[in-house]
Design a protein around this motif. Structure first.
Motif, PDB file in Angstrom:
ATOM      1  N   ALA A   1       0.836  -1.223   0.000  1.00 19.94           N
ATOM      2  CA  ALA A   1       0.000   0.000   0.000  1.00 19.94           C
ATOM      3  C   ALA A   1       0.856   1.253   0.000  1.00 19.94           C
ATOM      4  CB  ALA A   1      -0.991  -0.003   1.158  1.00 19.94           C
ATOM      5  N   SER A   2       1.894   1.241  -0.848  1.00 20.00           N
ATOM      6  CA  SER A   2       2.753   2.421  -0.994  1.00 20.00           C
ATOM      7  C   SER A   2       3.311   2.473  -2.410  1.00 20.00           C
ATOM      8  CB  SER A   2       3.896   2.392   0.025  1.00 20.00           C
ATOM      9  OG  SER A   2       5.012   1.692  -0.485  1.00 20.00           O
ATOM     10  N   GLU A   3       4.126   3.475  -2.636  1.00 21.74           N
ATOM     11  CA  GLU A   3       4.813   3.633  -3.918  1.00 21.74           C
ATOM     12  C   GLU A   3       6.286   3.268  -3.813  1.00 21.74           C
ATOM     13  OE1 GLU A   3       4.103   7.634  -5.241  1.00 21.74           O
ATOM     14  OE2 GLU A   3       1.930   7.360  -5.234  1.00 21.74           O
ATOM     15  N   LEU A   4       6.738   2.803  -2.653  1.00 23.28           N
ATOM     16  CA  LEU A   4       8.158   2.587  -2.394  1.00 23.28           C
ATOM     17  C   LEU A   4       8.670   1.280  -2.983  1.00 23.28           C
ATOM     18  CD1 LEU A   4       8.319   3.686   1.357  1.00 23.28           C
ATOM     19  CD2 LEU A   4       8.644   5.088  -0.692  1.00 23.28           C
ATOM     20  N   ASN A   5       9.942   1.314  -3.414  1.00 28.61           N
ATOM     21  CA  ASN A   5      10.607   0.090  -3.852  1.00 28.61           C
ATOM     22  C   ASN A   5      11.443  -0.459  -2.688  1.00 28.61           C
ATOM     23  OD1 ASN A   5      13.191   1.365  -3.805  1.00 28.61           O
ATOM     24  ND2 ASN A   5      12.913   2.092  -5.890  1.00 28.61           N
ATOM     25  N   ALA A   6      12.147  -1.559  -2.905  1.00 30.90           N
ATOM     26  CA  ALA A   6      12.907  -2.208  -1.834  1.00 30.90           C
ATOM     27  C   ALA A   6      13.973  -1.292  -1.246  1.00 30.90           C
ATOM     28  CB  ALA A   6      13.533  -3.502  -2.351  1.00 30.90           C
ATOM     29  N   ASN A   7      14.703  -0.560  -2.095  1.00 32.62           N
ATOM     30  CA  ASN A   7      15.723   0.366  -1.589  1.00 32.62           C
ATOM     31  C   ASN A   7      15.112   1.447  -0.716  1.00 32.62           C
ATOM     32  OD1 ASN A   7      18.140  -0.648  -2.710  1.00 32.62           O
ATOM     33  ND2 ASN A   7      17.656   0.269  -4.675  1.00 32.62           N
ATOM     34  N   GLU A   8      13.983   1.979  -1.145  1.00 34.65           N
ATOM     35  CA  GLU A   8      13.330   3.052  -0.393  1.00 34.65           C
ATOM     36  C   GLU A   8      12.775   2.540   0.938  1.00 34.65           C
ATOM     37  OE1 GLU A   8      12.003   5.764  -4.215  1.00 34.65           O
ATOM     38  OE2 GLU A   8      10.808   4.003  -3.683  1.00 34.65           O
ATOM     39  N   TRP A   9      12.210   1.338   0.950  1.00 32.32           N
ATOM     40  CA  TRP A   9      11.753   0.767   2.217  1.00 32.32           C
ATOM     41  C   TRP A   9      12.926   0.566   3.160  1.00 32.32           C
ATOM     42  CZ3 TRP A   9       7.539   0.922   4.755  1.00 32.32           C
ATOM     43  CH2 TRP A   9       6.310   0.941   4.106  1.00 32.32           C
ATOM     44  N   ARG A  10      14.052   0.122   2.635  1.00 33.93           N
ATOM     45  CA  ARG A  10      15.246  -0.056   3.479  1.00 33.93           C
ATOM     46  C   ARG A  10      15.620   1.261   4.138  1.00 33.93           C
ATOM     47  NH1 ARG A  10      20.460   0.986   3.308  1.00 33.93           N
ATOM     48  NH2 ARG A  10      21.872  -0.396   4.416  1.00 33.93           N
ATOM     49  N   GLU A  11      15.642   2.333   3.367  1.00 30.36           N
ATOM     50  CA  GLU A  11      15.996   3.645   3.922  1.00 30.36           C
ATOM     51  C   GLU A  11      15.019   4.087   5.009  1.00 30.36           C
ATOM     52  OE1 GLU A  11      18.849   5.331   3.385  1.00 30.36           O
ATOM     53  OE2 GLU A  11      19.344   3.502   2.262  1.00 30.36           O
ATOM     54  N   VAL A  12      13.745   3.801   4.817  1.00 29.46           N
ATOM     55  CA  VAL A  12      12.715   4.192   5.791  1.00 29.46           C
ATOM     56  C   VAL A  12      12.837   3.382   7.082  1.00 29.46           C
ATOM     57  CG1 VAL A  12      10.219   4.085   6.244  1.00 29.46           C
ATOM     58  CG2 VAL A  12      11.054   5.026   4.082  1.00 29.46           C
ATOM     59  N   LEU A  13      13.130   2.093   6.965  1.00 36.06           N
ATOM     60  CA  LEU A  13      13.008   1.192   8.111  1.00 36.06           C
ATOM     61  C   LEU A  13      14.295   0.804   8.812  1.00 36.06           C
ATOM     62  CD1 LEU A  13      10.299  -1.233   6.676  1.00 36.06           C
ATOM     63  CD2 LEU A  13       9.990   0.530   8.433  1.00 36.06           C
ATOM     64  N   ILE A  14      15.426   0.853   8.157  1.00 37.61           N
ATOM     65  CA  ILE A  14      16.624   0.237   8.739  1.00 37.61           C
ATOM     66  C   ILE A  14      16.996   0.827  10.104  1.00 37.61           C
ATOM     67  CG2 ILE A  14      18.332   1.662   7.530  1.00 37.61           C
ATOM     68  CD1 ILE A  14      19.842  -1.189   7.225  1.00 37.61           C
ATOM     69  N   ASN A  15      16.854   2.130  10.282  1.00 42.15           N
ATOM     70  CA  ASN A  15      17.192   2.765  11.560  1.00 42.15           C
ATOM     71  C   ASN A  15      15.998   3.427  12.228  1.00 42.15           C
ATOM     72  OD1 ASN A  15      20.047   2.202  11.714  1.00 42.15           O
ATOM     73  ND2 ASN A  15      20.264   3.573   9.965  1.00 42.15           N
ATOM     74  N   ALA A  16      14.815   2.962  11.903  1.00 41.19           N
ATOM     75  CA  ALA A  16      13.599   3.552  12.470  1.00 41.19           C
ATOM     76  C   ALA A  16      13.492   3.223  13.965  1.00 41.19           C
ATOM     77  CB  ALA A  16      12.371   3.025  11.727  1.00 41.19           C
ATOM     78  N   PRO A  17      12.746   4.024  14.704  1.00 39.40           N
ATOM     79  CA  PRO A  17      12.525   3.717  16.127  1.00 39.40           C
ATOM     80  C   PRO A  17      11.533   2.563  16.289  1.00 39.40           C
ATOM     81  CG  PRO A  17      11.306   5.682  15.509  1.00 39.40           C
ATOM     82  CD  PRO A  17      12.127   5.287  14.302  1.00 39.40           C
ATOM     83  N   GLU A  18      11.527   1.946  17.457  1.00 40.24           N
ATOM     84  CA  GLU A  18      10.629   0.831  17.729  1.00 40.24           C
ATOM     85  C   GLU A  18       9.175   1.195  17.441  1.00 40.24           C
ATOM     86  OE1 GLU A  18       9.226  -2.139  21.347  1.00 40.24           O
ATOM     87  OE2 GLU A  18      10.687  -0.567  21.771  1.00 40.24           O
ATOM     88  N   GLU A  19       8.779   2.430  17.721  1.00 37.60           N
ATOM     89  CA  GLU A  19       7.397   2.854  17.489  1.00 37.60           C
ATOM     90  C   GLU A  19       6.985   2.630  16.033  1.00 37.60           C
ATOM     91  OE1 GLU A  19       9.701   5.292  18.909  1.00 37.60           O
ATOM     92  OE2 GLU A  19       9.233   4.315  20.809  1.00 37.60           O
ATOM     93  N   ARG A  20       7.910   2.814  15.110  1.00 32.76           N
ATOM     94  CA  ARG A  20       7.610   2.593  13.690  1.00 32.76           C
ATOM     95  C   ARG A  20       7.419   1.108  13.410  1.00 32.76           C
ATOM     96  NH1 ARG A  20       6.214   0.641  10.057  1.00 32.76           N
ATOM     97  NH2 ARG A  20       6.368   1.136   7.873  1.00 32.76           N
ATOM     98  N   TYR A  21       8.254   0.268  14.009  1.00 36.57           N
ATOM     99  CA  TYR A  21       8.158  -1.172  13.781  1.00 36.57           C
ATOM    100  C   TYR A  21       6.848  -1.736  14.328  1.00 36.57           C
ATOM    101  CZ  TYR A  21      13.140  -0.612  12.870  1.00 36.57           C
ATOM    102  OH  TYR A  21      14.343  -0.198  12.381  1.00 36.57           O
ATOM    103  N   VAL A  22       6.387  -1.195  15.442  1.00 37.35           N
ATOM    104  CA  VAL A  22       5.125  -1.639  16.034  1.00 37.35           C
ATOM    105  C   VAL A  22       3.970  -1.423  15.061  1.00 37.35           C
ATOM    106  CG1 VAL A  22       3.477  -1.175  17.902  1.00 37.35           C
ATOM    107  CG2 VAL A  22       5.919  -1.367  18.401  1.00 37.35           C
ATOM    108  N   GLN A  23       4.082  -0.419  14.200  1.00 36.95           N
ATOM    109  CA  GLN A  23       3.048  -0.157  13.190  1.00 36.95           C
ATOM    110  C   GLN A  23       3.013  -1.254  12.132  1.00 36.95           C
ATOM    111  OE1 GLN A  23       3.621   3.716  11.479  1.00 36.95           O
ATOM    112  NE2 GLN A  23       3.929   4.651  13.481  1.00 36.95           N
ATOM    113  N   GLY A  24       4.064  -2.013  12.020  1.00 36.27           N
ATOM    114  CA  GLY A  24       4.125  -3.116  11.079  1.00 36.27           C
ATOM    115  C   GLY A  24       5.452  -3.189  10.360  1.00 36.27           C
ATOM    116  N   ILE A  25       6.034  -4.378  10.371  1.00 40.82           N
ATOM    117  CA  ILE A  25       7.271  -4.634   9.634  1.00 40.82           C
ATOM    118  C   ILE A  25       7.319  -6.117   9.277  1.00 40.82           C
ATOM    119  CG2 ILE A  25       8.641  -4.885  11.758  1.00 40.82           C
ATOM    120  CD1 ILE A  25      11.008  -3.673  10.021  1.00 40.82           C
TER     121      ILE A  25
END
Length: 179
Positions: free
Chosen positions: A28-52
């Motif tokens: 449900a986004s426009e992101l590719n694998a590289n872009e998802w990596r940039e968004v998630l690799i160093n995200a805070p736990e709060e972001r991961y709780v939203q779904g990973i």
């Protein structure tokens, strides 16, 4: 992008229950694998709780966010999170149908490899859809392309529609397991 195994910068729990199968998502986004990596690799736990999920896959590559021995928070359901691997088919809001189908095929290839590694046979019990675990339209784009069911208009699909999509996914995964 080549396959990356530089996991997220957060230690997810090891799985203690047996692995039961896989869950296929549409991001449900426009992101590719590289872009998802940039968004998630160093995200805070709060972001991961939203779904990973474990994997983020498009036709040009993949990023493995979480080791398959660890739990991912991808279904909003304890059993789904703890006992199933999560695969995001990417660019569901930005790709053409042809591009999205290629993203799916790459995802099926990765799933087949993992199912072989974990000695899992693709069937309706081992291949699941996100909406089987929680109230969601996911995998919305796959439903639209393969069953002509538009979750945004038609709502949650009937069981026969869900099984129709799962049977397609299973047949595709089996093809990659044979090769």
């Amino acid at each position: 992008m080549a396959s990356e195994n530089d996991y997220i910068n957060y230690e997810m729990q090891k799985r203690t229950e047996p692995l039961l199968g896989v869950v296929i998502h549409n991001d449900a986004s426009e992101l590719n694998a590289n872009e998802w990596r940039e968004v998630l690799i160093n995200a805070p736990e709060e972001r991961y709780v939203q779904g990973i999920a474990h994997y983020y896959i498009d036709r040009n590559g993949q990023w493995q966010a979480i080791d398959t021995e660890n739990i991912a928070w991808h279904t909003a359901n304890q059993i789904g999170n703890e006992q199933y691997l999560g695969y995001e088919v990417l660019e569901s809001l930005s790709s053409t149908d042809e591009e999205f189908l290629l993203n799916e095929q790459e995802t099926f290839r990765v799933i087949a490899s993992d199912m072989i590694d974990y000695n899992l046979e693709p069937n309706r019990d081992t291949v699941k859809l996100h909406l089987e675990f929680s109230e969601t339209e996911c995998p919305h784009r796959s439903f639209e392309i393969h069953t002509n069911w538009k979750t945004t208009v038609d709502g949650i699909p009937d069981e026969w529609v869900i099984n129709d999509l799962k049977d397609y996914f299973i047949s595709q995964i089996k093809q990659y397991m044979l090769n």
